[in-house]
Design a protein around this motif. Sequence first.
Motif, short mmCIF file in Angstrom:
data_model
loop_
_atom_site.label_atom_id
_atom_site.label_comp_id
_atom_site.label_asym_id
_atom_site.label_seq_id
_atom_site.Cartn_x
_atom_site.Cartn_y
_atom_site.Cartn_z
N VAL A 79 0.84 -1.20 0.00
CA VAL A 79 0.00 0.00 0.00
C VAL A 79 0.87 1.25 0.00
CG1 VAL A 79 -1.68 1.33 1.35
CG2 VAL A 79 -1.94 -1.14 1.12
N ASP A 80 1.90 1.24 0.83
CA ASP A 80 2.83 2.36 0.95
C ASP A 80 3.44 2.69 -0.42
OD1 ASP A 80 4.75 4.19 1.78
OD2 ASP A 80 5.48 2.96 3.43
N ARG A 81 3.93 1.69 -1.11
CA ARG A 81 4.59 1.92 -2.41
C ARG A 81 3.59 2.29 -3.49
NH1 ARG A 81 7.62 -0.54 0.89
NH2 ARG A 81 9.88 -0.65 0.69
N GLU A 82 2.39 1.73 -3.44
CA GLU A 82 1.39 2.12 -4.42
C GLU A 82 1.02 3.59 -4.25
OE1 GLU A 82 -3.04 0.87 -6.12
OE2 GLU A 82 -2.35 0.06 -4.20
N ALA A 83 0.84 4.00 -3.01
CA ALA A 83 0.52 5.41 -2.76
C ALA A 83 1.63 6.31 -3.31
CB ALA A 83 0.33 5.63 -1.27
#
Length: 399
Positions: free
Chosen positions: A87-91
């Motif tokens: 999620v962190d990297r997608e954001a």
Amino acid sequence: MPPFLPPLCLTGAEVLTGDTLVPRPVGIAAGQIVAAQGAQGQGLPAVDLSGFLLLPGIIDLHGDGFERQLFPRPGAAFPLTAALDAVDREAAAHGITTAYLAQGWSWEGGLRGPDQAETLMQAVLDHRARALTDLRVQLRAETHLVAEAPRLIAAVERFRVDYVIFNDHLEEGFRMRRDNPDAFAHWARKAGLDTAALTARMEAARLAARQVPRALCLMADAFDRLGVTYGSHDDPDAETREVYRMIGARVAEFPTTRRAAAAARAAGDPVLLGAPNVVRGGSQAGNVAAAELIRAGACDGLLSDYHMPALPLAPWRLADDGILPFARAWALVSSGPTRVLRMVDRGTIAEGLRADLAIVDPARREVVATIAGGRLSHLAGRVAERFLRLPDLARLAAE
């Protein structure tokens, strides 16, 4: 936590300043935006961003797309650590520098029940030691789960939650069971239940209807004491919006009709709408089109809802359709949301604020780099080579 970028001066880009894009240098040091002239005077290295846009980082106040990382299939849970990393990297890849994960606190249980909510809130706190994006949790409190109101208040205080939205999807569930049994069965599977068990939970929740007003007031009083911003989700009409406004739930998130949005606007309540609604040209659920409300001036911010990539795309769609100039449209994903939550340290590119920046290639309309709190969280495309010319950045990339 990843290290700060070394002090830099970003030059050559068109920088969002107020309501316009202007070419000017921007300095970064120790995680903050600093005076560019001072930075140049100190002989700091410069990164040439000619041909790019330098925009404030995106602030996403409500996204539930993260559920796909936790439960890619009903009943197939993934470890929270790996899911939050994803999620962190997608954001970051979409220019998001602050992201609220919209976690349910619902009678349906499963991935949207109180147990899962508390597990997620603890995991998000633990994740901060290595976070790229400022990940937070927004609780979506189903109004008919009255027995768990004290537990919710305790969780908000313990996990330092600063944003809660009231939901009431109970009657929608009964309609789904009647009109769309396949969708209802899928909903039950996501909750780890069969349809009979989900129906039983809905019927038990309906029996608590007379206790809902008292529970809402209990939570509202606690949120006021704790300084929590709170509001309502999917208001169907002006009357519903007025009820929530009267108890202090001022934020109107995803109003489903023009009348509900107009009531919020007339009372001075913030209105938040879905970026996917904008990008797709309408609501997938048949509700009022976000573009229609934005054209009428009834929108304070856009949210990712179920699809993060829609956030950086929505301002382009608004500009293409002649609804807003691009610079004003980008404010709906940056400075607008910060005003709703009174986040005074981010949302614009100004000295002394967090260095939250999205670097956008206007030719391809894609985010090619993201700087979150002065840390490089995403780097791709033709801008990468310009950053990696700097020895300090090349060393950080190697590490």
